[in-house]
Motif scaffolding. Structure first.
Motif, mmCIF file in Angstrom:
data_model
loop_
_atom_site.group_PDB
_atom_site.id
_atom_site.type_symbol
_atom_site.label_atom_id
_atom_site.label_comp_id
_atom_site.label_asym_id
_atom_site.label_seq_id
_atom_site.Cartn_x
_atom_site.Cartn_y
_atom_site.Cartn_z
ATOM 1 N N VAL A 135 0.855 -1.189 0.000
ATOM 2 C CA VAL A 135 0.000 0.000 0.000
ATOM 3 C C VAL A 135 0.891 1.238 0.000
ATOM 4 C CG1 VAL A 135 -1.697 1.318 1.345
ATOM 5 C CG2 VAL A 135 -1.841 -1.183 1.268
ATOM 6 N N LEU A 136 0.633 2.184 -0.892
ATOM 7 C CA LEU A 136 1.376 3.437 -0.857
ATOM 8 C C LEU A 136 0.820 4.308 0.265
ATOM 9 C CD1 LEU A 136 3.633 5.073 -2.345
ATOM 10 C CD2 LEU A 136 1.754 6.348 -3.389
ATOM 11 N N ALA A 137 1.694 4.671 1.213
ATOM 12 C CA ALA A 137 1.257 5.464 2.354
ATOM 13 C C ALA A 137 1.057 6.930 1.978
ATOM 14 C CB ALA A 137 2.289 5.360 3.482
ATOM 15 N N HIS A 138 0.108 7.569 2.669
ATOM 16 C CA HIS A 138 -0.183 9.016 2.605
ATOM 17 C C HIS A 138 0.256 9.673 1.289
ATOM 18 C CE1 HIS A 138 3.991 8.929 4.021
ATOM 19 N NE2 HIS A 138 3.601 8.446 5.190
ATOM 20 N N PRO A 139 -0.457 9.428 0.200
ATOM 21 C CA PRO A 139 0.000 9.868 -1.129
ATOM 22 C C PRO A 139 0.098 11.374 -1.303
ATOM 23 C CG PRO A 139 -2.284 9.139 -1.222
ATOM 24 C CD PRO A 139 -1.760 8.740 0.122
ATOM 25 N N LEU A 140 -0.618 12.148 -0.487
ATOM 26 C CA LEU A 140 -0.601 13.598 -0.652
ATOM 27 C C LEU A 140 0.475 14.272 0.184
ATOM 28 C CD1 LEU A 140 -4.443 14.349 -0.685
ATOM 29 C CD2 LEU A 140 -2.937 13.744 -2.584
ATOM 30 N N ARG A 141 1.223 13.495 0.960
ATOM 31 C CA ARG A 141 2.201 14.085 1.870
ATOM 32 C C ARG A 141 3.578 14.266 1.221
ATOM 33 N NH1 ARG A 141 2.394 11.327 7.615
ATOM 34 N NH2 ARG A 141 0.136 11.390 7.240
ATOM 35 N N TYR A 142 3.727 13.851 -0.016
ATOM 36 C CA TYR A 142 5.025 13.962 -0.671
ATOM 37 C C TYR A 142 5.207 15.284 -1.414
ATOM 38 C CZ TYR A 142 4.636 8.970 0.215
ATOM 39 O OH TYR A 142 4.445 7.753 0.818
ATOM 40 N N ASN A 143 4.173 16.130 -1.370
ATOM 41 C CA ASN A 143 4.222 17.438 -2.042
ATOM 42 C C ASN A 143 4.541 17.304 -3.530
ATOM 43 O OD1 ASN A 143 3.686 18.951 0.335
ATOM 44 N ND2 ASN A 143 5.814 18.691 0.967
ATOM 45 N N LEU A 144 3.904 16.314 -4.150
ATOM 46 C CA LEU A 144 4.070 16.097 -5.580
ATOM 47 C C LEU A 144 2.903 16.720 -6.337
ATOM 48 C CD1 LEU A 144 5.105 12.330 -5.506
ATOM 49 C CD2 LEU A 144 6.622 14.303 -5.740
ATOM 50 N N SER A 145 3.149 17.088 -7.583
ATOM 51 C CA SER A 145 2.069 17.594 -8.426
ATOM 52 C C SER A 145 1.099 16.460 -8.742
ATOM 53 C CB SER A 145 2.641 18.157 -9.725
ATOM 54 O OG SER A 145 3.193 17.101 -10.509
ATOM 55 N N HIS A 146 -0.089 16.813 -9.211
ATOM 56 C CA HIS A 146 -1.071 15.787 -9.591
ATOM 57 C C HIS A 146 -0.485 14.878 -10.670
ATOM 58 C CE1 HIS A 146 -4.324 17.254 -7.139
ATOM 59 N NE2 HIS A 146 -4.258 18.454 -7.676
ATOM 60 N N LYS A 147 0.230 15.467 -11.606
ATOM 61 C CA LYS A 147 0.832 14.667 -12.677
ATOM 62 C C LYS A 147 1.834 13.662 -12.105
ATOM 63 C CE LYS A 147 3.463 15.173 -16.998
ATOM 64 N NZ LYS A 147 4.073 16.165 -17.941
ATOM 65 N N TRP A 148 2.631 14.106 -11.139
ATOM 66 C CA TRP A 148 3.652 13.232 -10.567
ATOM 67 C C TRP A 148 3.044 12.128 -9.717
ATOM 68 C CZ3 TRP A 148 8.343 11.266 -10.336
ATOM 69 C CH2 TRP A 148 9.336 11.845 -11.124
ATOM 70 N N ILE A 149 2.024 12.449 -8.913
ATOM 71 C CA ILE A 149 1.432 11.395 -8.072
ATOM 72 C C ILE A 149 0.716 10.378 -8.950
ATOM 73 C CG2 ILE A 149 -0.780 12.509 -7.540
ATOM 74 C CD1 ILE A 149 1.431 10.429 -5.156
ATOM 75 N N ASP A 150 0.138 10.821 -10.072
ATOM 76 C CA ASP A 150 -0.434 9.866 -11.027
ATOM 77 C C ASP A 150 0.652 8.943 -11.576
ATOM 78 O OD1 ASP A 150 -3.181 10.326 -11.034
ATOM 79 O OD2 ASP A 150 -3.031 11.973 -12.466
ATOM 80 N N ARG A 151 1.789 9.521 -11.894
ATOM 81 C CA ARG A 151 2.906 8.732 -12.415
ATOM 82 C C ARG A 151 3.381 7.722 -11.364
ATOM 83 N NH1 ARG A 151 8.817 11.214 -14.256
ATOM 84 N NH2 ARG A 151 9.846 9.197 -14.572
ATOM 85 N N VAL A 152 3.489 8.168 -10.125
ATOM 86 C CA VAL A 152 3.926 7.283 -9.035
ATOM 87 C C VAL A 152 2.956 6.119 -8.864
ATOM 88 C CG1 VAL A 152 4.151 7.142 -6.526
ATOM 89 C CG2 VAL A 152 5.278 8.989 -7.768
ATOM 90 N N LEU A 153 1.658 6.419 -8.812
ATOM 91 C CA LEU A 153 0.675 5.358 -8.568
ATOM 92 C C LEU A 153 0.595 4.389 -9.747
ATOM 93 C CD1 LEU A 153 -2.097 7.397 -6.761
ATOM 94 C CD2 LEU A 153 -0.742 5.542 -5.791
#
Length: 285
Positions: A188-206
């Motif tokens: 499970v990816l923990a606290h996805p919004l806590r990395y201060n990433l852009s929406h584009k980047w968090i989409d890429r990560v997930l």
């Protein structure tokens, strides 16, 4: 009555303030039915936690929170329902422990250059037999009168670009997920919004996380606002990931984060506990 889940918390095996036994007693007092102990890069506290859970009648899930790198970005991956003795996982965690030790010594050296001496023996004592984390350095800096509280210590010394910060070459994301999967757990990816990433980047990560075998994302945490929960739920749906929730409890002195004190998962999501074994399934309505 539906069971109360808390699938992310910490003990003195890493940077929590309570021993595993004390943590389980507090979980019982707060009405938690299913608890996952997820210390940073260690399973050291799970045996003691299991003994207490059996006495208290709490369903304990063996868990862990592993630091990982993806495109040079540090992420935290929760492993739930793992076999803590699996050799693949154990070998990976031994590497992580060695990295933590190296980082701690380098951090102490950098602080010494700023006139703050003897950090390493102090943080080693604070961590006792557990893994040394940056939170132990923050506590040391507070005790040494160099910071007013933990956040101040991070802001002045421990965050990226500050005098005591040391970048760490953690295991890559695909390796970490492979360790968890080999140990029979779910990643499970923990606290996805806590990395201060852009929406584009968090989409890429997930997208990358799912591609390498990750199956869930933390939608609700102890510090989530309604907007955070809404956005995290959208991410879970967009990427076809199961939804998890956990307080990320560390310390009873923090009035804002408490074991089991969590908003419910939004409707329409697939709860991560659908993937757990019969001990959890028997508790579900």
């Amino acid at each position: 009555m539906s069971p109360v889940f808390d699938l992310h918390c910490h003990s003195t095996a890493s940077d929590g303030a309570l021993s595993p036994a004390e943590l389980l007693m507090r979980a019982k007092d707060k009405g938690v039915s299913v608890l996952a102990l997820t210390d940073h890069d260690t399973t050291f506290g799970l045996e003691a936690a299991a003994a207490s859970a059996e006495q208290l009648g709490i369903c304990l899930l063996n868990g862990i929170e592993v630091s990982a790198l993806y495109a040079n970005q540090c992420l935290h991956v929760i492993g739930l329902d793992i076999d803590p003795k699996h050799p693949v996982l154990a070998a990976g965690l031994a590497r992580q422990s060695e990295l933590r030790g190296q980082r701690a010594r380098k951090m102490a050296e950098k602080l010494a250059k700023k006139g703050i001496a003897d950090a390493y023996p102090a943080v080693r004592a604070l961590a006792s037999t557990g893994e040394i984390t940056r939170s132990h350095f923050a506590n040391f800096l507070v005790q040494a009168g160099k910071a007013k509280d933990q956040q101040d210590a991070f802001d002045k010394y421990l965050s990226k670009g500050k005098p005591g910060y040391v970048p760490t070459q953690w295991a890559e994301l695909d390796e970490v997920v492979a360790w968890i999967n080999a140990a029979g757990g779910v990643a499970v990816l923990a606290h996805p919004l806590r990395y201060n990433l852009s929406h584009k980047w968090i989409d890429r990560v997930l997208a990358a996380f799912k591609q390498v075998g990750g199956v869930g994302v933390e939608v609700v945490t102890g510090r989530s606002s309604p907007d955070d929960i809404r956005l995290s739920a959208q991410l879970a749906l967009k990427h076809g990931l199961y939804a998890s929730l956990g307080s990320d409890f560390h310390n009873p002195d923090n009035p804002w984060v408490e074991l089991g004190k969590l908003a419910p998962l939004p409707a329409g999501l697939q709860p991560i506990w659908q993937l757990f074994g019969s001990a959890v399934q028997s508790l579900l309505p």
